[in-house]
Design a protein around this motif. Structure first.
Motif, mmCIF file in Angstrom:
data_model
loop_
_atom_site.group_PDB
_atom_site.id
_atom_site.type_symbol
_atom_site.label_atom_id
_atom_site.label_comp_id
_atom_site.label_asym_id
_atom_site.label_seq_id
_atom_site.Cartn_x
_atom_site.Cartn_y
_atom_site.Cartn_z
ATOM 1 N N TRP A 226 -41.840 -86.825 22.014
ATOM 2 C CA TRP A 226 -42.060 -88.269 21.963
ATOM 3 C C TRP A 226 -40.804 -88.969 21.451
ATOM 4 N N ILE A 227 -40.254 -89.846 22.265
ATOM 5 C CA ILE A 227 -39.127 -90.663 21.835
ATOM 6 C C ILE A 227 -39.701 -91.947 21.263
ATOM 7 N N LYS A 228 -39.573 -92.101 19.953
ATOM 8 C CA LYS A 228 -40.246 -93.203 19.266
ATOM 9 C C LYS A 228 -39.451 -93.594 18.034
ATOM 10 N N GLY A 229 -39.504 -94.864 17.695
ATOM 11 C CA GLY A 229 -38.863 -95.334 16.484
ATOM 12 C C GLY A 229 -37.359 -95.449 16.641
ATOM 13 N N CYS A 230 -36.690 -95.521 15.510
ATOM 14 C CA CYS A 230 -35.231 -95.650 15.500
ATOM 15 C C CYS A 230 -34.603 -94.539 14.679
ATOM 16 N N SER A 231 -34.956 -94.476 13.401
ATOM 17 C CA SER A 231 -34.361 -93.454 12.548
ATOM 18 C C SER A 231 -34.771 -92.050 12.956
ATOM 19 N N LEU A 233 -35.098 -91.018 16.088
ATOM 20 C CA LEU A 233 -34.502 -90.609 17.361
ATOM 21 C C LEU A 233 -33.509 -89.475 17.126
ATOM 22 N N GLY A 234 -33.642 -88.430 17.914
ATOM 23 C CA GLY A 234 -32.781 -87.267 17.769
ATOM 24 C C GLY A 234 -33.379 -86.190 16.879
ATOM 25 N N ARG A 235 -34.479 -86.508 16.198
ATOM 26 C CA ARG A 235 -35.177 -85.523 15.382
ATOM 27 C C ARG A 235 -36.470 -85.124 16.081
ATOM 28 N N LEU A 236 -37.097 -84.074 15.596
ATOM 29 C CA LEU A 236 -38.317 -83.600 16.232
ATOM 30 C C LEU A 236 -39.411 -84.643 16.114
ATOM 31 N N ARG A 237 -40.017 -84.977 17.228
ATOM 32 C CA ARG A 237 -41.143 -85.914 17.249
ATOM 33 C C ARG A 237 -42.009 -85.532 18.445
ATOM 34 N N TYR A 238 -43.269 -85.266 18.202
ATOM 35 C CA TYR A 238 -44.166 -84.828 19.269
ATOM 36 C C TYR A 238 -45.468 -85.620 19.204
ATOM 37 N N ALA A 239 -46.124 -85.708 20.343
ATOM 38 C CA ALA A 239 -47.455 -86.305 20.417
ATOM 39 C C ALA A 239 -48.395 -85.264 21.010
ATOM 40 N N LYS A 258 -44.180 -85.310 13.242
ATOM 41 C CA LYS A 258 -42.872 -85.898 12.950
ATOM 42 C C LYS A 258 -42.089 -85.028 11.988
ATOM 43 N N GLU A 259 -40.840 -84.777 12.302
ATOM 44 C CA GLU A 259 -39.980 -83.992 11.421
ATOM 45 C C GLU A 259 -39.816 -84.690 10.082
ATOM 46 N N ALA A 260 -39.954 -83.943 9.016
ATOM 47 C CA ALA A 260 -39.738 -84.475 7.674
ATOM 48 C C ALA A 260 -38.271 -84.289 7.308
ATOM 49 N N THR A 304 -39.469 -75.802 11.081
ATOM 50 C CA THR A 304 -39.097 -77.136 10.600
ATOM 51 C C THR A 304 -40.295 -77.800 9.930
ATOM 52 N N PRO A 305 -40.134 -78.348 8.725
ATOM 53 C CA PRO A 305 -41.257 -79.045 8.089
ATOM 54 C C PRO A 305 -41.591 -80.326 8.852
ATOM 55 N N VAL A 306 -42.873 -80.536 9.094
ATOM 56 C CA VAL A 306 -43.324 -81.730 9.818
ATOM 57 C C VAL A 306 -44.561 -82.298 9.129
ATOM 58 N N THR A 307 -44.784 -83.576 9.346
ATOM 59 C CA THR A 307 -46.042 -84.191 8.940
ATOM 60 C C THR A 307 -46.881 -84.407 10.186
ATOM 61 N N VAL A 308 -48.188 -84.258 10.034
ATOM 62 C CA VAL A 308 -49.119 -84.448 11.138
ATOM 63 C C VAL A 308 -50.124 -85.507 10.720
ATOM 64 N N ARG A 309 -50.307 -86.506 11.559
ATOM 65 C CA ARG A 309 -51.331 -87.503 11.283
ATOM 66 C C ARG A 309 -51.952 -87.956 12.590
ATOM 67 N N GLU A 310 -53.199 -88.358 12.481
ATOM 68 C CA GLU A 310 -53.857 -88.933 13.649
ATOM 69 C C GLU A 310 -53.544 -90.416 13.690
ATOM 70 N N LEU A 311 -53.084 -90.889 14.841
ATOM 71 C CA LEU A 311 -52.835 -92.319 15.003
ATOM 72 C C LEU A 311 -54.163 -93.041 15.190
ATOM 73 N N MET A 312 -54.325 -94.150 14.494
ATOM 74 C CA MET A 312 -55.536 -94.941 14.585
ATOM 75 C C MET A 312 -55.232 -96.240 15.322
ATOM 76 N N PRO A 313 -56.175 -96.746 16.121
ATOM 77 C CA PRO A 313 -55.927 -98.001 16.838
ATOM 78 C C PRO A 313 -55.624 -99.162 15.911
ATOM 79 N N GLN A 314 -56.122 -99.090 14.677
ATOM 80 C CA GLN A 314 -55.967 -100.207 13.744
ATOM 81 C C GLN A 314 -54.606 -100.235 13.048
ATOM 82 N N ASP A 315 -53.781 -99.206 13.252
ATOM 83 C CA ASP A 315 -52.459 -99.182 12.627
ATOM 84 C C ASP A 315 -51.533 -100.144 13.369
#
Length: 401
Positions: A226-231, A233-239, A258-260, A304-315
């Protein structure tokens, strides 16, 4: 998407870096958001004592305007809290206040508001932040509510899965849409994501947030880079798109992996923090933004350390690139109060009173402390110069191409 294009071509490091550089060149405010490292380099170069040393607490580390917004809690409650804790650490809370003030003042200049409004914004931030520190549970009740904040909260309350699906999945319900943002995984990544989806902590998180019944299961439908955000970009990011079954009706959930990354701000002396970057982010989120922290787990993806969260429609992030004079002052005070609450609830009563007095010490304006005014105005000049130099670099590279 051009079907002749290799599925992973959009993931090339050079292309991602070029995309990031162009993104932060889009406006001075975008440059401030995307230059956290420069912010702390400039802070470090300030004379000793330029900023007061507040109580050591968890701070956001990158508390710009775009990192605050509506965040849904596991119980469905929606609050305005910090949305991105990548840079969180135990440190000096003054860093967060200066970062937020710099972001808001830059946004005001983008909106071509006069300097007198900027001065009033700074006053409102000092008052709002100090009130938030002293009354971390109810501070927002006593300040003028920003229409921007109120609108963000109302929009969040009305959002459902179909809105998230339309925005992120282009209305698809079984596959992430490949194109400019989502790209295929290689076999090793696919296997790693499938293993991640079976991780007991991830499994527990998804089922708890989905309100699933006993015996429910999750099944990975699709995963993509997943290519998302700005900072990021270029780091591990998956959906990951998962189906939750076992209840009255199967339903879907969207996971953000998201890569930590290491923090950039200087930590407080002797700060007690998890050594693992992902565990640190989760700990900071739970201290600063309970709605978000309770929806996150720390994990590992291919080492690689990553954080995992469920995206909510209200975010929802706060969209405040343009605002009126009066609203600029109100949103500044309101967001500063929210930041003050996040810091204040970690402090003792004595520490809250002492830190609030420091913030409220008068300076250039009626309420702005001198150290805050000086820090923000100095940083404004440095970031404006940096922004123009950055844009010149982008322009020259475009001409060379």
């Amino acid at each position: 998407m051009d079907m002749q294009m290799p599925a992973r071509s959009g993931r090339e490091a050079s292309e991602l870096e070029q995309r990031r550089l162009c993104k932060i060149a889009s406006s001075p405010h975008a440059y401030v958001r995307g230059s956290t490292a420069q912010f702390y380099e400039l802070i470090a170069a300030m004379p000793a004592g330029s900023l007061p040393e507040g109580p050591a607490v968890w701070i956001c580390g990158d508390a710009h305007l775009g990192n605050l917004g509506a965040v849904a809690g596991p119980d469905g409650r929606i609050d305005i809290q910090i949305r991105d804790l990548d840079q969180t650490l135990v440190s000096n809370p003054a860093f967060d206040l200066v970062r937020l003030a710099l972001s808001l003042v830059t946004a005001a200049l983008n909106a071509t508001l006069p300097g007198i409004v900027t001065a009033r914004m700074m006053d409102a931030m000092a008052v709002g932040y100090a009130d938030g520190i002293l009354d971390p549970d109810h501070a927002e009740q006593d300040i003028a509510e920003s229409e921007i904040v109120a609108t963000t909260r109302r929009r969040a309350l009305g959002r459902r899965w179909r809105h998230l699906s339309r925005e992120r999945l282009k209305g698809k319900d079984a596959r992430l849409p490949r194109g400019n943002r989502f790209f295929d995984l290689d076999p090793a990544e696919q296997a790693a994501f499938e293993a991640l989806s079976r991780d007991p902590e991830v499994h527990r998180l998804v089922l708890a947030l989905g309100g699933a019944e006993a015996g429910a299961e999750i099944r990975l439908l699709d995963a993509a880079y997943w290519i998302k955000g700005c900072s990021s970009l270029g780091r591990l990011r998956y959906a990951g798109l998962v189906e939750i079954s076992g209840g009255a009706r199967p339903h879907l959930a969207l996971l953000d992996v998201k890569e930590a990354v290491p923090f950039l701000a200087p930590p407080a002396p002797g700060a007690d923090m998890p050594a693992d970057a992902a565990a640190r982010v989760v700990a900071g989120a739970r201290a600063l933004s309970p709605n978000l922290g309770d929806r996150m787990v720390a994990a590992n993806f291919q080492g690689t350390p990553v954080t995992v969260r469920e995206l909510m429609p209200q975010d929802l992030k706060i969209d405040a690139e343009q605002f009126s004079r009066g609203e600029a002052v109100r949103v500044s005070g309101h967001l500063a109060a929210i930041l003050g609450r996040a810091h204040g609830r970690q402090m003792s009563a004595n520490a809250r009173r002492s830190w609030s007095d420091t913030v409220r010490a008068p300076g250039q304006g009626a309420d702005t402390p001198g150290w805050l005014w000086s820090a923000v105005t100095d940083l404004m000049g440095a970031h404006q110069r940096g922004y123009l130099e950055h844009c010149r670099r982008i322009a020259r590279e475009d001409l060379a191409a």
